[in-house]
Scaffold this motif. Structure first.
Motif, PDB file in Angstrom:
ATOM      1  N   ARG A 146      25.521  10.027  57.601  1.00 54.11           N
ATOM      2  CA  ARG A 146      24.585  10.689  56.569  1.00 54.11           C
ATOM      3  C   ARG A 146      24.716   9.455  55.615  1.00 54.11           C
ATOM      4  O   ARG A 146      23.982   9.291  54.718  1.00 54.11           O
ATOM      5  N   ILE A 147      25.978   9.099  55.006  1.00 53.32           N
ATOM      6  CA  ILE A 147      26.345   8.421  54.218  1.00 53.32           C
ATOM      7  C   ILE A 147      26.005   6.903  54.144  1.00 53.32           C
ATOM      8  O   ILE A 147      25.500   6.314  53.286  1.00 53.32           O
ATOM      9  N   SER A 171      19.765   5.805  45.441  1.00 50.90           N
ATOM     10  CA  SER A 171      20.689   6.292  46.161  1.00 50.90           C
ATOM     11  C   SER A 171      21.854   5.242  46.638  1.00 50.90           C
ATOM     12  O   SER A 171      23.118   5.813  47.239  1.00 50.90           O
ATOM     13  N   THR A 226      31.939   5.483  46.250  1.00 57.02           N
ATOM     14  CA  THR A 226      31.868   5.923  48.271  1.00 57.02           C
ATOM     15  C   THR A 226      32.558   4.733  48.984  1.00 57.02           C
ATOM     16  O   THR A 226      33.488   4.648  49.586  1.00 57.02           O
ATOM     17  N   ALA A 253      32.809  12.397  51.750  1.00 60.46           N
ATOM     18  CA  ALA A 253      30.670  13.098  51.816  1.00 60.46           C
ATOM     19  C   ALA A 253      31.083  13.844  50.364  1.00 60.46           C
ATOM     20  O   ALA A 253      30.050  13.998  49.975  1.00 60.46           O
ATOM     21  N   ARG A 254      31.680  15.207  51.188  1.00 54.46           N
ATOM     22  CA  ARG A 254      32.056  16.313  49.592  1.00 54.46           C
ATOM     23  C   ARG A 254      32.792  16.063  48.842  1.00 54.46           C
ATOM     24  O   ARG A 254      31.980  16.369  47.543  1.00 54.46           O
ATOM     25  N   ARG A 255      33.644  15.299  48.464  1.00 56.34           N
ATOM     26  CA  ARG A 255      34.066  14.991  46.810  1.00 56.34           C
ATOM     27  C   ARG A 255      32.420  14.373  45.771  1.00 56.34           C
ATOM     28  O   ARG A 255      32.504  14.442  44.786  1.00 56.34           O
ATOM     29  N   LYS A 256      31.926  13.129  46.883  1.00 59.26           N
ATOM     30  CA  LYS A 256      30.385  12.145  46.597  1.00 59.26           C
ATOM     31  C   LYS A 256      30.012  13.663  45.366  1.00 59.26           C
ATOM     32  O   LYS A 256      29.071  13.231  44.490  1.00 59.26           O
ATOM     33  N   ARG A 257      29.485  14.494  46.843  1.00 60.64           N
ATOM     34  CA  ARG A 257      28.601  15.325  46.735  1.00 60.64           C
ATOM     35  C   ARG A 257      28.332  15.854  45.153  1.00 60.64           C
ATOM     36  O   ARG A 257      27.695  16.518  44.413  1.00 60.64           O
ATOM     37  N   ARG A 258      30.240  16.262  45.477  1.00 62.08           N
ATOM     38  CA  ARG A 258      30.359  17.400  43.593  1.00 62.08           C
ATOM     39  C   ARG A 258      30.427  15.977  42.596  1.00 62.08           C
ATOM     40  O   ARG A 258      29.861  16.995  41.480  1.00 62.08           O
ATOM     41  N   ARG A 313      27.827  13.838  42.522  1.00 60.30           N
ATOM     42  CA  ARG A 313      26.270  13.796  42.412  1.00 60.30           C
ATOM     43  C   ARG A 313      25.925  14.817  41.395  1.00 60.30           C
ATOM     44  O   ARG A 313      24.893  14.570  39.924  1.00 60.30           O
ATOM     45  N   ALA A 314      26.835  16.305  41.945  1.00 63.18           N
ATOM     46  CA  ALA A 314      26.562  17.099  40.271  1.00 63.18           C
ATOM     47  C   ALA A 314      26.784  17.070  39.333  1.00 63.18           C
ATOM     48  O   ALA A 314      25.972  17.565  38.138  1.00 63.18           O
TER      49      ALA A 314
END
Length: 176
Positions: free
Chosen positions: A21-22, A36, A59, A74-79, A81-82
């Motif tokens: 996904r990354i 992106s 990333t 992936a989890r940390r970068k989603r956080r 990005r939010a």
């Protein structure tokens, strides 16, 4: 050995999916690629310098850290990005409020010259749009084309070109 391989695969499946996904998120063509890949690198750099306790490095840097799994990246970068989206939205809201104040002030002081300013702005926006439409932005992976001769101009991707080359090779598809 077979049981150990199945156990290893089961344990690493989530990390493999996260890495895919990354990777796909980093390799998109055009404006989606900018949004992106390039923009997040810029935002990550700025945010990590301003608030290193809140934002993680970019990333690519996180993927090189052996102490962090791909799923954790992936989890940390989603956080991140939010939080960055909230910051950008707040900045845009403040900027638009300030722009509204400036425009209202200009309207009150320079009402007669507005049509000229609007015409100039419209011409500038049209020229910028034409320049952007004339520019073809490719995916970062498209620069890796290594085929013989010039790159086809029919819009083929690297994958299309490589598949065409492979399938046209002598002996392709013959069973041994």
């Amino acid at each position: 050995l077979g049981a150990a391989l199945r156990e290893f695969s089961a344990r690493r499946a989530a990390d493999a999916a996260a890495l895919v996904r990354i990777s796909r998120g980093l390799d998109r063509p055009g404006w989606r690629g900018f949004a992106s890949f390039v923009l997040p690198l810029i935002l990550d750099g700025l945010c990590a310098k301003v608030a290193p306790r809140v934002f993680a490095p970019n990333t690519i840097a996180m993927l090189q850290n052996d102490e962090v799994t791909f799923t954790q990246v992936a989890r940390r970068k989603r956080r991140d990005r939010a939080l960055q989206a909230v910051l950008v939205a707040t900045a845009l809201t403040v900027a638009s409020a300030l722009a509204l104040v400036v425009v209202r002030t200009l309207l009150q002081n320079v009402a007669g010259k507005i049509s000229l300013a609007c015409a100039g702005l419209a011409a500038l926006l049209r020229a910028a749009g034409s320049a952007m439409a004339a520019t073809t932005v490719q995916s970062p992976a498209d620069v890796l084309f290594r085929g013989k001769g010039a790159r086809p101009s029919n819009g083929s991707s690297n994958e299309d070109v490589l598949v065409a080359q492979r399938t046209s090779q002598a002996g392709y598809g013959e069973s041994t």
